[in-house]
Design a protein around this motif. Structure first.
Motif, PDB file in Angstrom:
ATOM      1  N   GLU A  35       0.861  -1.186   0.000  1.00 39.89           N
ATOM      2  CA  GLU A  35       0.000   0.000   0.000  1.00 39.89           C
ATOM      3  C   GLU A  35       0.896   1.234   0.000  1.00 39.89           C
ATOM      4  N   ILE A  36       0.385   2.314  -0.554  1.00 43.73           N
ATOM      5  CA  ILE A  36       1.065   3.599  -0.508  1.00 43.73           C
ATOM      6  C   ILE A  36       0.268   4.489   0.438  1.00 43.73           C
ATOM      7  N   ILE A  37       0.859   4.829   1.567  1.00 48.93           N
ATOM      8  CA  ILE A  37       0.168   5.643   2.572  1.00 48.93           C
ATOM      9  C   ILE A  37       0.717   7.055   2.523  1.00 48.93           C
ATOM     10  N   ILE A  38      -0.155   8.022   2.347  1.00 46.66           N
ATOM     11  CA  ILE A  38       0.227   9.431   2.299  1.00 46.66           C
ATOM     12  C   ILE A  38      -0.365  10.123   3.520  1.00 46.66           C
ATOM     13  N   ILE A  39       0.469  10.821   4.266  1.00 47.68           N
ATOM     14  CA  ILE A  39       0.010  11.543   5.446  1.00 47.68           C
ATOM     15  C   ILE A  39      -0.092  13.023   5.111  1.00 47.68           C
ATOM     16  N   ASN A  40      -1.310  13.537   5.058  1.00 46.25           N
ATOM     17  CA  ASN A  40      -1.539  14.966   4.864  1.00 46.25           C
ATOM     18  C   ASN A  40      -1.394  15.634   6.225  1.00 46.25           C
ATOM     19  N   ASP A  41      -0.252  16.260   6.447  1.00 50.66           N
ATOM     20  CA  ASP A  41       0.056  16.811   7.770  1.00 50.66           C
ATOM     21  C   ASP A  41      -0.487  18.235   7.911  1.00 50.66           C
ATOM     22  N   GLY A  42      -1.812  18.356   7.842  1.00 47.21           N
ATOM     23  CA  GLY A  42      -2.450  19.663   8.052  1.00 47.21           C
ATOM     24  C   GLY A  42      -2.201  20.659   6.938  1.00 47.21           C
ATOM     25  N   SER A  43      -2.178  20.189   5.694  1.00 44.17           N
ATOM     26  CA  SER A  43      -1.923  21.084   4.562  1.00 44.17           C
ATOM     27  C   SER A  43      -3.042  22.124   4.416  1.00 44.17           C
ATOM     28  N   PHE A  50      -4.681  18.587  -4.990  1.00 43.92           N
ATOM     29  CA  PHE A  50      -3.603  17.604  -5.146  1.00 43.92           C
ATOM     30  C   PHE A  50      -4.002  16.266  -4.509  1.00 43.92           C
ATOM     31  N   PHE A  51      -4.610  16.333  -3.340  1.00 41.55           N
ATOM     32  CA  PHE A  51      -5.022  15.094  -2.677  1.00 41.55           C
ATOM     33  C   PHE A  51      -6.170  14.413  -3.425  1.00 41.55           C
ATOM     34  N   ASP A  52      -7.053  15.216  -4.022  1.00 46.43           N
ATOM     35  CA  ASP A  52      -8.114  14.647  -4.852  1.00 46.43           C
ATOM     36  C   ASP A  52      -7.525  13.924  -6.058  1.00 46.43           C
ATOM     37  N   GLU A  53      -6.482  14.498  -6.628  1.00 48.15           N
ATOM     38  CA  GLU A  53      -5.813  13.876  -7.771  1.00 48.15           C
ATOM     39  C   GLU A  53      -5.147  12.563  -7.360  1.00 48.15           C
ATOM     40  N   LEU A  54      -4.559  12.543  -6.168  1.00 46.35           N
ATOM     41  CA  LEU A  54      -3.875  11.335  -5.690  1.00 46.35           C
ATOM     42  C   LEU A  54      -4.830  10.171  -5.490  1.00 46.35           C
ATOM     43  N   LYS A  55      -6.083  10.478  -5.150  1.00 44.62           N
ATOM     44  CA  LYS A  55      -7.070   9.420  -4.901  1.00 44.62           C
ATOM     45  C   LYS A  55      -7.399   8.630  -6.169  1.00 44.62           C
ATOM     46  N   LYS A  56      -7.050   9.156  -7.320  1.00 41.55           N
ATOM     47  CA  LYS A  56      -7.335   8.476  -8.584  1.00 41.55           C
ATOM     48  C   LYS A  56      -6.399   7.289  -8.827  1.00 41.55           C
ATOM     49  N   PHE A  57      -5.256   7.292  -8.142  1.00 44.40           N
ATOM     50  CA  PHE A  57      -4.311   6.188  -8.320  1.00 44.40           C
ATOM     51  C   PHE A  57      -4.739   5.005  -7.456  1.00 44.40           C
ATOM     52  N   ASN A  59      -4.497   1.721  -4.961  1.00 46.78           N
ATOM     53  CA  ASN A  59      -3.781   1.285  -3.758  1.00 46.78           C
ATOM     54  C   ASN A  59      -3.214   2.450  -2.943  1.00 46.78           C
ATOM     55  N   ILE A  60      -3.937   3.570  -2.935  1.00 45.35           N
ATOM     56  CA  ILE A  60      -3.507   4.762  -2.198  1.00 45.35           C
ATOM     57  C   ILE A  60      -4.400   4.957  -0.973  1.00 45.35           C
ATOM     58  N   ASN A  61      -3.796   5.250   0.153  1.00 49.59           N
ATOM     59  CA  ASN A  61      -4.559   5.553   1.366  1.00 49.59           C
ATOM     60  C   ASN A  61      -4.037   6.874   1.925  1.00 49.59           C
ATOM     61  N   ILE A  62      -4.922   7.850   2.033  1.00 48.11           N
ATOM     62  CA  ILE A  62      -4.530   9.172   2.515  1.00 48.11           C
ATOM     63  C   ILE A  62      -5.065   9.372   3.927  1.00 48.11           C
ATOM     64  N   LEU A  63      -4.164   9.622   4.872  1.00 43.44           N
ATOM     65  CA  LEU A  63      -4.535   9.925   6.252  1.00 43.44           C
ATOM     66  C   LEU A  63      -4.235  11.401   6.497  1.00 43.44           C
ATOM     67  N   SER A  64      -5.084  12.067   7.277  1.00 41.47           N
ATOM     68  CA  SER A  64      -4.936  13.520   7.434  1.00 41.47           C
ATOM     69  C   SER A  64      -4.885  13.953   8.889  1.00 41.47           C
ATOM     70  N   HIS A  65      -4.003  14.920   9.158  1.00 46.95           N
ATOM     71  CA  HIS A  65      -3.993  15.633  10.434  1.00 46.95           C
ATOM     72  C   HIS A  65      -4.788  16.918  10.248  1.00 46.95           C
ATOM     73  N   SER A  66      -5.578  17.282  11.232  1.00 44.97           N
ATOM     74  CA  SER A  66      -6.382  18.504  11.121  1.00 44.97           C
ATOM     75  C   SER A  66      -5.509  19.758  11.145  1.00 44.97           C
ATOM     76  N   THR A  67      -4.363  19.670  11.820  1.00 46.89           N
ATOM     77  CA  THR A  67      -3.395  20.769  11.865  1.00 46.89           C
ATOM     78  C   THR A  67      -2.002  20.221  11.592  1.00 46.89           C
ATOM     79  N   ASN A  68      -1.093  21.106  11.247  1.00 50.07           N
ATOM     80  CA  ASN A  68       0.278  20.684  10.983  1.00 50.07           C
ATOM     81  C   ASN A  68       0.976  20.303  12.289  1.00 50.07           C
ATOM     82  N   LYS A  69       1.391  19.045  12.406  1.00 52.11           N
ATOM     83  CA  LYS A  69       2.002  18.539  13.630  1.00 52.11           C
ATOM     84  C   LYS A  69       3.500  18.286  13.485  1.00 52.11           C
TER      85      LYS A  69
END
Length: 348
Positions: A35-43, A50-57, A59-69
């Motif tokens: 799996e390819i895991i992408i962590i959106n660190d409060g962008s 960009f994250f919407d575009e990544l979802k098109k690929f 085996n992608i899993n995007i996890l997000s932080h509400s704020t930059n940590k």
């Protein structure tokens, strides 16, 4: 389709990505990763496209932080997710999102896993006069300090391209740090736990002089060095205590040797307590007697050396003796610190 990477996950922490991340994931998606895991660190919201575009690929899993940590927190989020979801992985490869890690080098690391799946593998860069100061700053200094204080020899301590075996995940999740200093904490843990570090040479790529990197050379390097300072702080306190007691005793005792030994006994007990309980945070189940014997043998050796060397100025005025002793003991300090860190208080 190459199935040899199906037991490796890819972990990419990112903050305010650009098209470099899209290109990276596009190339990575051609291979069969677990799996390819992408962590959106409060962008920022402007990065949503960009994250919407990544979802098109696939085996992608995007996890997000509400704020930059911070990068360390993002890595921990990814490691924890992978640790919970997968049980039959060999490990994961961390990749930076700014385009500095080309697909050929990531595959080179992945291919090496077939032979070294239980090792830690670092993709290391070479540094020359074309390297941007932002990327060059601190790397060589950290390299030398790691070797001096911890016996760790790494050509690129700040590389973000790393393979980590699954067996080390739980230990990494316990480490302090939420920003770039977490990556240095990982190196300490790798050494402490006895993992072998394999270094693979990778290409050095800088895009627009690396201006899109979120690494802040002065602030983040200071945080990295604070980790090293933590290990040496108690030794400096003990050194100061030793000098203070020595200055007081030299006024009342005629012998430099006696003053040296008495000062070192008091500061030695103080130093042993601090190092065991606060600096190296030794497991309470470790053999206290064995550590005490090792420490005493080291202490006897160093105090003898200090006394013999400094006593060579017997009969000289105090304004010469005291600076000379400071220089001698500073040299012995580095020797003592290395031996304590790597032998006396070494984790079982």
């Amino acid at each position: 389709m190459d199935n040899s990477f199906s037991k490796i996950a890819i972990l990419i922490p990112t903050f305010n990505p650009n098209h470099n991340l899209i290109d990276l994931v596009k190339n990575l998606s051609k291979f069969n990763w677990a799996e390819i895991i992408i962590i959106n660190d409060g962008s920022y919201k402007k990065s949503i496209s960009f994250f919407d575009e990544l979802k098109k690929f696939k085996n992608i899993n995007i996890l997000s932080h509400s704020t930059n940590k911070g990068k360390g927190a993002a890595l921990k989020t990814g490691i924890n997710f992978i640790n919970d979801k997968f049980t039959n992985l060999n490990g994961l490869i961390t990749v930076d999102s700014d385009g500095q890690h080309i697909i050929e080098d990531i595959i080179k690391i992945a291919n090496e896993v077939e032979y070294r799946k239980n090792d830690v593998i670092f993709g290391v860069r070479s540094f020359d006069n074309k390297t941007p100061f932002k990327s060059m700053f601190g790397n060589k200094v950290t390299q030398y300090l790691l070797y001096l204080f911890n016996g760790i020899s790494i050509d690129d301590s700040q590389t973000g391209l790393r393979y980590l075996p699954i067996s080390i995940f739980n230990e990494l999740l316990k480490l302090p740090g939420t920003k770039y200093e977490f990556e240095l904490e990982c190196i300490f843990a790798i050494k402490k736990l006895g993992y072998k570090i394999t270094q693979i040479q990778i290409k050095t790529v800088y895009i627009d002089a690396n201006k899109n990197s979120h690494f802040r050379p002065f602030i983040d390097s200071a945080k990295i060095y604070l980790v090293l300072i933590r290990f040496s702080f108690s030794s400096f306190l003990s050194f100061a205590l030793d000098i203070t007691i020595f200055v007081l005793l030299i006024s009342y005792l005629e012998s430099i040797i006696y003053a040296t030994f008495l000062a070192r006994i008091i500061s030695g007990i103080f130093n042993f307590y601090l190092n065991r309980n606060f600096v190296f945070q030794v497991n309470k189940n470790n053999n206290l007697i064995k550590e005490s014997i090792g420490y005493i043998l080291l202490w006897l050796t160093l105090v003898t050396l200090s006394g013999l060397i400094v006593s060579s100025l017997q009969g000289s005025p105090a304004f010469l003796i005291i600076p000379f002793k400071i220089i001698v003991d500073l040299i012995l300090f580095f020797i003592a610190f290395y031996i304590q860190k790597n032998f006396v208080f070494k984790a079982n």
